[in-house]
Design a protein around this motif. Structure first.
Motif, short mmCIF file in Angstrom:
data_model
loop_
_atom_site.label_atom_id
_atom_site.label_comp_id
_atom_site.label_asym_id
_atom_site.label_seq_id
_atom_site.Cartn_x
_atom_site.Cartn_y
_atom_site.Cartn_z
N MET A 14 47.63 45.89 24.77
CA MET A 14 46.48 45.56 25.41
C MET A 14 46.88 45.93 26.71
O MET A 14 47.81 45.33 27.56
CB MET A 14 46.03 44.05 25.18
N THR A 15 45.81 46.50 27.57
CA THR A 15 45.90 46.43 28.97
C THR A 15 45.83 45.22 29.79
O THR A 15 45.07 44.48 29.31
CB THR A 15 44.97 47.63 29.45
N ARG A 16 46.40 45.20 30.86
CA ARG A 16 46.40 44.05 31.57
C ARG A 16 45.00 44.14 32.40
O ARG A 16 44.59 45.08 33.20
CB ARG A 16 47.39 43.72 32.52
N LEU A 17 44.30 42.88 32.39
CA LEU A 17 43.03 42.98 32.92
C LEU A 17 43.23 42.65 34.42
O LEU A 17 44.07 41.62 34.64
CB LEU A 17 42.10 41.79 32.34
N ARG A 18 42.49 42.64 35.46
CA ARG A 18 42.24 42.37 36.63
C ARG A 18 42.27 40.72 36.58
O ARG A 18 41.68 40.39 35.61
CB ARG A 18 41.06 42.77 37.54
N SER A 19 42.30 40.00 37.61
CA SER A 19 42.20 38.53 37.38
C SER A 19 40.94 38.07 37.36
O SER A 19 40.46 37.33 36.59
CB SER A 19 43.04 37.75 38.73
N ASP A 20 39.85 38.63 38.11
CA ASP A 20 38.42 38.45 37.79
C ASP A 20 37.96 38.84 36.49
O ASP A 20 37.27 37.97 35.82
CB ASP A 20 37.56 38.96 38.83
N ALA A 21 38.58 40.04 35.82
CA ALA A 21 38.04 40.41 34.47
C ALA A 21 38.55 39.38 33.57
O ALA A 21 38.02 38.96 32.48
CB ALA A 21 38.60 41.74 34.12
N GLN A 22 39.95 38.96 33.68
CA GLN A 22 40.41 37.94 32.92
C GLN A 22 39.77 36.48 32.99
O GLN A 22 39.44 36.04 31.90
CB GLN A 22 42.00 37.85 33.20
N GLU A 23 39.32 36.35 34.17
CA GLU A 23 38.51 34.86 34.10
C GLU A 23 37.43 35.14 33.59
O GLU A 23 36.76 34.04 32.91
CB GLU A 23 38.36 34.52 35.88
N ASN A 24 36.65 36.14 33.57
CA ASN A 24 35.36 36.39 33.00
C ASN A 24 35.62 36.34 31.21
O ASN A 24 34.80 35.67 30.60
CB ASN A 24 34.52 37.67 33.02
N ARG A 25 36.59 36.86 31.04
CA ARG A 25 36.75 36.75 29.38
C ARG A 25 36.97 35.40 28.94
O ARG A 25 36.62 35.11 27.81
CB ARG A 25 38.08 37.67 29.17
N GLU A 26 37.99 34.74 29.74
CA GLU A 26 38.14 33.58 29.33
C GLU A 26 36.77 32.62 29.44
O GLU A 26 36.79 31.64 28.56
CB GLU A 26 39.15 32.64 30.30
N ARG A 27 36.03 32.65 30.24
CA ARG A 27 34.80 32.19 30.43
C ARG A 27 33.73 32.40 29.42
O ARG A 27 33.16 31.46 28.77
CB ARG A 27 34.24 32.23 31.75
N ILE A 28 33.78 33.55 28.81
CA ILE A 28 33.09 34.25 27.66
C ILE A 28 33.55 33.02 26.48
O ILE A 28 32.73 32.71 25.83
CB ILE A 28 33.11 35.51 27.46
N LEU A 29 34.91 33.17 26.25
CA LEU A 29 35.40 32.67 25.03
C LEU A 29 35.32 31.28 25.13
O LEU A 29 34.88 30.71 23.93
CB LEU A 29 36.91 33.00 25.12
N THR A 30 35.42 30.49 26.19
CA THR A 30 35.29 29.07 26.20
C THR A 30 33.60 28.65 25.98
O THR A 30 33.38 27.84 25.12
CB THR A 30 35.55 28.60 27.61
N ALA A 31 32.71 29.74 26.40
CA ALA A 31 31.44 29.40 26.00
C ALA A 31 30.94 29.48 24.91
O ALA A 31 30.38 28.94 24.00
CB ALA A 31 30.67 30.31 27.00
N GLY B 114 26.89 38.26 33.21
CA GLY B 114 25.83 39.24 32.45
C GLY B 114 25.99 39.74 31.18
O GLY B 114 27.48 39.69 30.90
N PRO B 115 25.01 40.12 30.10
CA PRO B 115 25.13 40.47 28.95
C PRO B 115 26.39 42.05 29.02
O PRO B 115 27.19 42.03 28.09
CB PRO B 115 23.76 40.88 28.46
N ALA B 116 26.21 42.67 30.04
CA ALA B 116 27.08 43.73 30.02
C ALA B 116 28.46 43.25 30.19
O ALA B 116 29.15 43.98 29.65
CB ALA B 116 26.58 44.72 31.27
N THR B 117 28.72 42.63 31.10
CA THR B 117 30.20 41.86 30.95
C THR B 117 30.77 41.42 29.72
O THR B 117 31.86 41.80 29.35
CB THR B 117 30.30 40.95 32.14
N LEU B 118 29.71 40.67 28.96
CA LEU B 118 30.10 40.18 27.57
C LEU B 118 30.28 41.22 26.62
O LEU B 118 31.51 41.44 26.23
CB LEU B 118 28.91 39.22 27.17
#
Length: 185
Positions: free
Chosen positions: A1-18, A42-46
């Motif tokens: 798995m490619t390493r995500l930028r910190s903001d992308a990783q934060e978005n991913r974690e927020r999506i999973l938590t939600a 946004g939905p596109a980020t999800l």
């Protein structure tokens, strides 16, 4: 798995938590837009992080699946077949009492693609093996089937909607009643 930028990783974690919170509380009928809104993306980020609903469900319940696998493997290694079966049922009911969505996901996994479906097949095969040992030992009803187990888990999913203070007690009571019903006595 490619390493995500910190903001992308934060978005991913927020999506999973939600997703985990909403699925646990409301079941799998929660919309993807509602999850994105709760996560503050946004939905596109999800969809960039989780291209399908199944991918999000698999990741949201990955920890519960690992827990279930551990429970089932522990029951499988129990020398007493009935105790092995009983411990699996007790612990699965306890785990499921925390999330309506996990029970829904586990119960309908064969209707979807993804790793949850694979895990479900493997776990049910192992549970069936433990149940067969308990039937041969004369302690589990001879007419028990995996459909009975899935029915019990589906019925027990309502425990997740109980007030948190009484949930563990309700799960333990439900497991006791279920085991009494499944006992060959």
């Amino acid at each position: 798995m490619t390493r995500l930028r910190s903001d992308a990783q934060e978005n991913r974690e927020r999506i999973l938590t939600a997703a985990q919170e909403l699925f646990s509380r409301d079941g799998l009928d929660v919309g993807m837009r509602e999850i994105a809104r709760r996560a503050g993306v946004g939905p596109a980020t999800l969809y960039r992080r989780f291209p399908t609903r199944d991918a999000l469900i698999d990741e949201a319940f990955a920890e519960q699946m690992r827990t279930c696998r551990s429970i089932v493997e522990s029951g499988r290694t129990e020398p007493d077949p009935w105790e092995g079966f009983a411990s699996i049922l007790r612990w699965l009911i306890e785990v499921n009492s925390h999330s309506r969505g996990f029970v829904d996901a586990f119960s309908t996994a064969d209707a979807r693609s993804g790793t949850l479906s694979v895990h479900r097949r493997e776990l049910l095969a192992t549970i069936d093996e433990v149940a067969e040992r308990a039937r041969r030992d004369g302690r589990l009803r001879q007419d028990f089937t995996l459909s009975d187990l899935l029915m019990l888990l589906s019925t027990g999913r309502t425990i997740a909607s109980f007030p948190e203070a009484g949930r563990a007690r309700a799960a333990a009571r439900f497991a006791t009643l279920a085991l009494d019903a499944l006992s060959a006595r």
